[in-house]
Design a protein around this motif. Sequence first.
Motif, PDB file in Angstrom:
ATOM      1  N   UNK A   4       0.842  -1.196   0.000  1.00 20.50           N
ATOM      2  CA  UNK A   4       0.000   0.000   0.000  1.00 20.50           C
ATOM      3  C   UNK A   4       0.875   1.243   0.000  1.00 20.50           C
ATOM      4  N   UNK A   5       0.373   2.278  -0.634  1.00 23.16           N
ATOM      5  CA  UNK A   5       1.041   3.583  -0.632  1.00 23.16           C
ATOM      6  C   UNK A   5       0.126   4.591   0.036  1.00 23.16           C
ATOM      7  N   UNK A   6       0.683   5.334   0.968  1.00 25.38           N
ATOM      8  CA  UNK A   6      -0.048   6.402   1.649  1.00 25.38           C
ATOM      9  C   UNK A   6       0.521   7.745   1.210  1.00 25.38           C
ATOM     10  N   UNK A  35       1.912   5.759  -9.333  1.00 25.99           N
ATOM     11  CA  UNK A  35       1.121   6.437  -8.306  1.00 25.99           C
ATOM     12  C   UNK A  35       1.863   7.655  -7.776  1.00 25.99           C
ATOM     13  N   UNK A  36       3.139   7.481  -7.492  1.00 26.40           N
ATOM     14  CA  UNK A  36       3.932   8.583  -6.953  1.00 26.40           C
ATOM     15  C   UNK A  36       3.975   9.744  -7.942  1.00 26.40           C
ATOM     16  N   UNK A  85       1.628  15.332  -7.804  1.00 25.57           N
ATOM     17  CA  UNK A  85       1.838  16.184  -8.975  1.00 25.57           C
ATOM     18  C   UNK A  85       2.233  17.611  -8.619  1.00 25.57           C
ATOM     19  N   UNK A  86       2.147  17.968  -7.358  1.00 23.09           N
ATOM     20  CA  UNK A  86       2.608  19.298  -6.961  1.00 23.09           C
ATOM     21  C   UNK A  86       4.129  19.339  -6.888  1.00 23.09           C
ATOM     22  N   UNK A  87       4.762  18.192  -7.157  1.00 23.47           N
ATOM     23  CA  UNK A  87       6.215  18.092  -7.075  1.00 23.47           C
ATOM     24  C   UNK A  87       6.767  17.602  -8.397  1.00 23.47           C
TER      25      UNK A  87
END
Length: 395
Positions: free
Chosen positions: A222-224, A377-378, A383-385
């Motif tokens: 899982x990614x948080x 996903x990352x 997307x602000x980065x």
Amino acid sequence: MFTWSVLIIILSYSTQCWTHGSLYTDAGKSEKTCKPLKSFSVDIKCNRNGLEVDCTKPVLNGTTAEISCKPFFHFPPYDNIPSFYNRLACVDGLWDYNLLPCIPICGKKNEKSKRVRRIIGGGNTGIGEYPWHVGIYSKRTIRKKTVYSQICGGSIINPKVVITVAHCFESKDPKNYGVGAGKYYRPWKDNRDENAQLRNVEQIFIPESYKGLSNNFANDVAILVVNDPFVFDNFVRPVCVDWTTNTKKDLLKMGSIGFVPGWGVDQEGGKKSAVLKDIQLPFVPYDECYSKSDQNFRPIVNLADKFCAGRTDGQNICKGDSGGGLAFQGHDVHHSGEIFYLMGISSIGPSKTGSCDPTKYTTFTKLSHHAKWAQNIIKIHTSAYKDFNGWSLDS
């Protein structure tokens, strides 16, 4: 191109207005401006004609910007941005070079940590020894009060992202969870955790193919995404991740020792640990793990996204340690020395009388198996980065 509402500024008894990236004066002259400079990873100091200028706003031609990596960031293979990149100039409304981001220093234990005194058979860590490790907490409302309970661990891999396992989340609603970084004591808010950074969970991502027990916990990852970026310091920093298979070949082999921290049960049938502990677990080849596992556990060992690590001498991870990262020391390709790479995520172990069995090997989710899924996903959801060598950093 910037679009600005017309703004009248009184300055030295003259009228000036900004519009469409230019400065207009009452004399009818206009000067082009350069766009603001903002960065999550770089310190920026601007001046014009010897005077300090605020570069977070449009600036006039002739402004220069001196840039350097923020603390706990670097510019591989250099510690800082080299001289031929560290100065920008605003010329004819454009910066002469792009603002380059730095990347976080990863996989470094806190050298200032002090081990207070070794999870079953494990020992207490030093404060800040594993700056990438986080606690994952469930939230419940009891008598109009929010109560936090530590349920799992996880690893910071960039300022907004934590990676853990899917089976930690009975609910998929992110509002039901929090993440605590820089912690030594297990309770959500402990006054002794002077370096803690507490965050809410903004998004939870779990592979659609994850079906839990019905599919032997395949794709248990899982990614948080947290609500606010972590601020990197001595006690909160990411672990290194190599999304290629190169590091896997070097580190996941016979004789390799991984390190995993956690607040899990510290003795068979016991209670969760009050302080963060760690244990060293050797990588176990598939054939050995399969042959020494019980019949009902072998389908999990067989999964393509799992590998085994552990011991059979009564020292192992247990309930509450799920999601914690198993990190192995590898060579720092940019500098001399060793750094820690996240290779596995604590997934499923054999049970014994309702508790974990510290005499059996444990399975870990193989991070490299889910590299493409995780990277997508990352990239999309932070997307602000800007993406830079696998990191999502700069706005």
